[in-house]
Design a protein around this motif. Structure first.
Motif, PDB file in Angstrom:
ATOM      1  N   LYS A 315      27.709 -36.424  40.334  1.00 28.75           N
ATOM      2  CA  LYS A 315      26.757 -37.078  39.101  1.00 28.75           C
ATOM      3  C   LYS A 315      26.979 -36.442  37.820  1.00 28.75           C
ATOM      4  N   HIS A 316      27.488 -34.890  38.114  1.00 30.40           N
ATOM      5  CA  HIS A 316      27.687 -34.193  36.773  1.00 30.40           C
ATOM      6  C   HIS A 316      28.985 -33.270  37.346  1.00 30.40           C
ATOM      7  N   SER A 317      29.773 -33.188  36.365  1.00 29.44           N
ATOM      8  CA  SER A 317      30.847 -32.243  36.460  1.00 29.44           C
ATOM      9  C   SER A 317      31.406 -31.287  35.154  1.00 29.44           C
ATOM     10  N   ALA A 318      31.650 -30.095  35.378  1.00 27.58           N
ATOM     11  CA  ALA A 318      31.985 -29.156  33.935  1.00 27.58           C
ATOM     12  C   ALA A 318      33.462 -29.880  33.599  1.00 27.58           C
ATOM     13  N   MET A 319      33.990 -30.427  34.646  1.00 28.38           N
ATOM     14  CA  MET A 319      35.434 -30.853  34.230  1.00 28.38           C
ATOM     15  C   MET A 319      35.513 -31.960  33.138  1.00 28.38           C
ATOM     16  N   LEU A 320      34.414 -32.727  33.078  1.00 35.52           N
ATOM     17  CA  LEU A 320      34.256 -33.895  32.051  1.00 35.52           C
ATOM     18  C   LEU A 320      34.029 -33.279  30.668  1.00 35.52           C
ATOM     19  N   SER A 321      33.572 -32.169  30.404  1.00 37.67           N
ATOM     20  CA  SER A 321      33.488 -31.824  29.137  1.00 37.67           C
ATOM     21  C   SER A 321      34.606 -30.813  28.685  1.00 37.67           C
ATOM     22  N   MET A 322      35.407 -30.654  29.644  1.00 35.36           N
ATOM     23  CA  MET A 322      36.724 -29.505  29.213  1.00 35.36           C
ATOM     24  C   MET A 322      37.459 -30.180  28.098  1.00 35.36           C
ATOM     25  N   SER A 323      37.911 -29.463  27.168  1.00 29.43           N
ATOM     26  CA  SER A 323      38.646 -30.097  26.125  1.00 29.43           C
ATOM     27  C   SER A 323      39.898 -28.972  26.083  1.00 29.43           C
ATOM     28  N   PRO A 324      41.062 -29.454  26.155  1.00 30.23           N
ATOM     29  CA  PRO A 324      41.706 -30.886  26.569  1.00 30.23           C
ATOM     30  C   PRO A 324      41.261 -31.140  27.810  1.00 30.23           C
ATOM     31  N   ARG A 325      40.941 -32.272  28.051  1.00 29.58           N
ATOM     32  CA  ARG A 325      40.691 -32.907  29.530  1.00 29.58           C
ATOM     33  C   ARG A 325      41.808 -32.450  30.586  1.00 29.58           C
ATOM     34  N   PRO A 326      41.452 -31.936  31.623  1.00 31.98           N
ATOM     35  CA  PRO A 326      42.439 -31.541  32.733  1.00 31.98           C
ATOM     36  C   PRO A 326      43.248 -32.592  32.901  1.00 31.98           C
ATOM     37  N   ARG A 327      44.513 -32.461  33.342  1.00 28.63           N
ATOM     38  CA  ARG A 327      45.354 -33.565  33.985  1.00 28.63           C
ATOM     39  C   ARG A 327      44.864 -33.870  35.371  1.00 28.63           C
ATOM     40  N   SER A 328      45.203 -35.249  35.657  1.00 26.82           N
ATOM     41  CA  SER A 328      44.932 -35.731  37.039  1.00 26.82           C
ATOM     42  C   SER A 328      45.452 -34.851  38.148  1.00 26.82           C
ATOM     43  N   GLY A 329      44.751 -34.589  39.139  1.00 24.42           N
ATOM     44  CA  GLY A 329      45.020 -33.672  40.366  1.00 24.42           C
ATOM     45  C   GLY A 329      44.401 -32.141  39.807  1.00 24.42           C
ATOM     46  N   SER A 330      44.226 -31.946  38.744  1.00 19.44           N
ATOM     47  CA  SER A 330      43.550 -30.583  38.410  1.00 19.44           C
ATOM     48  C   SER A 330      42.099 -30.350  39.241  1.00 19.44           C
ATOM     49  N   PHE A 331      41.963 -29.257  39.540  1.00 19.51           N
ATOM     50  CA  PHE A 331      40.351 -29.030  40.184  1.00 19.51           C
ATOM     51  C   PHE A 331      39.962 -27.710  40.050  1.00 19.51           C
ATOM     52  N   ILE A 332      38.582 -27.734  39.911  1.00 16.20           N
ATOM     53  CA  ILE A 332      37.766 -26.407  39.783  1.00 16.20           C
ATOM     54  C   ILE A 332      36.807 -26.211  40.982  1.00 16.20           C
ATOM     55  N   PHE A 333      36.317 -24.993  41.151  1.00 17.23           N
ATOM     56  CA  PHE A 333      34.951 -24.878  41.778  1.00 17.23           C
ATOM     57  C   PHE A 333      33.598 -25.102  41.050  1.00 17.23           C
TER      58      PHE A 333
END
Length: 408
Positions: A315-333
């Motif tokens: 429902k929430h993810s820090a990835m969605l607020s990253m700038s620039p937006r990470p490339r597809s396939g990128s992942f975080i914990f």
């Protein structure tokens, strides 16, 4: 109106092949028990089945057999031989139906070892009816003809939709809002093409998007009761069976391993989640991870196949607020969900709480991040492997024209 007419009114199948209503089916059962089945001889049944879905139906027949006014006189089982399982094939595993049959002391007959068909197989005795549920073999015409009343099958779809080995998985993949169970006559030339004896519809998405492991149990419960109801007034249902409309037939072929391949560059988050809910328990979704490991000559990159387990839509993810937006396939914990979050082609994220590397045991997402020294951000699908063709539409997504379920 006499009892027989009332049975016909409440339990017959509509022109589209559906029972009129749940209340009508309950009424049909009442009249079947009170009048119709008294005019039917008890049945000697040969049951063909293998897995848990089949075992649920066999259990219902055994329970029916023990009832005071049962329509069942005798049951025997046909199932495949025990098989070797485990990484070293050193564990002998029997089918779920065989385990149940042993508990109830009913005769067990195995199919020939390594047999691909039953063309040369002989029915072990005389029986009135064959009942086939999740068996895996085509029943030849000669075997069907050996039963005085033919043979029936329970299929977890609203036939003629999803004929084939994997109807439940295809129902979820296609985003259908309803499914059901069909009791049909066995066809002597084609799988799932027999006349319809009874059907019951089941609504989906009531408690959220369906998942295979939950839905298969629900349909097994529905099917087992529908099967017993059919047998209680079998002659009536046979006389009013409905021929399938072949123009509405669709296929549900066996799930292939390559369907589990993920391409984050072309697949949307909901598609990956839906694919996981449909086939992930049987064929865990997998991708490629390229990592460095040390050698005397320096660091060497090596691509590994990784299975992503317990996939979900965060429902929430820090990835969605990253700038620039990470490339597809990128992942975080993600510490809150204790899962990795992976960026997908549509700019949305999927999560996975556990990961399994090839030839390794499964690990938690945190153990994976630490064990492979990923750092703050990693990336899947970076190797030039043969698993996924880059910049192409995923074959399963393209072929099935997947439709998303509403998220609760």
């Amino acid at each position: 109106m006499n009892f027989l007419l009332r049975c016909h009114r409440f339990s017959r199948v509509s022109p589209k092949g559906y029972l009129y209503s749940h209340n009508a089916r309950i009424a049909a059962r009442y009249f079947t028990i009170s009048a119709c089945r008294q005019q039917q001889d008890k049945l000697k049944i040969l049951f063909f089945g293998t897995d848990d879905f089949a075992a649920t139906h066999l259990k219902s027949l055994l329970q029916e057999k023990d009832q005071p006014q049962s329509v069942i006189d005798h049951i025997e089982l046909v199932c495949p031989p025990d098989r070797r399982t485990g990484r070293k094939l050193n564990v002998i595993t029997e089918s779920a139906t065989k385990s149940l049959a042993k508990l109830h002391n009913i005769p067990i007959h195995h199919t020939p070892p390594e047999a691909k068909h039953l063309n040369d197989w002989t029915v072990p005795g005389q029986f009135d009816l064959g009942v086939v549920v999740s068996f895996g073999y085509f029943i030849p015409a000669a075997v069907i003809a050996s039963f005085g009343k033919g043979a029936v099958n329970v299929h977890p779809s609203l036939l003629p939709l999803y004929r084939g080995a994997a109807p439940i998985q295809h129902t979820i993949l296609c985003g259908d809002s309803e499914t059901g169970v069909t009791v049909q006559e066995l066809h002597d030339k084609e799988f799932d093409a027999g006349r319809i004896l009874q059907q019951e519809r089941v609504a989906l998405t009531v408690d959220g998007p369906p998942r295979y492991t939950t839905l298969v149990k629900q349909l097994a419960h529905v099917g087992s009761h529908l099967l017993v109801d059919t047998l209680r007034n079998f002659d009536h249902h046979k006389n009013h069976a409905i021929t399938q409309d072949i123009t509405k037939a669709t296929k549900a072929p066996k799930i292939k391993k390559e369907w589990s391949e993920i391409d984050f560059a072309t697949m949307q988050a909901w598609q990956i989640d839906q694919l996981h809910r449909a086939i992930g328990e049987q064929s865990p979704l997998r991708t490629v991870f390229e990592f460095e490991h040390g050698k005397k000559s320096g660091k060497v990159k090596r691509p590994l196949t990784m299975q992503l387990l317990n996939i979900f839509l965060p429902k929430h993810s820090a990835m969605l607020s990253m700038s620039p937006r990470p490339r597809s396939g990128s992942f975080i914990f993600d510490p809150m969900s204790q899962a990795i979050h992976v960026m997908c082609a549509d700019g949305q994220v999927v999560g996975a709480s556990h990961i399994k590397a090839e030839n390794k045991g499964k690990t938690t997402a945190k153990e994976f991040m630490n064990g492979y020294t990923v750092g703050d951000i990693g990336r899947f699908g970076t190797a030039s492997d043969e698993m996924v063709a880059p910049n192409t539409i995923h074959p399963i997504v393209k072929r099935l024209k997947m439709k998303p379920y509403p998220q609760m």
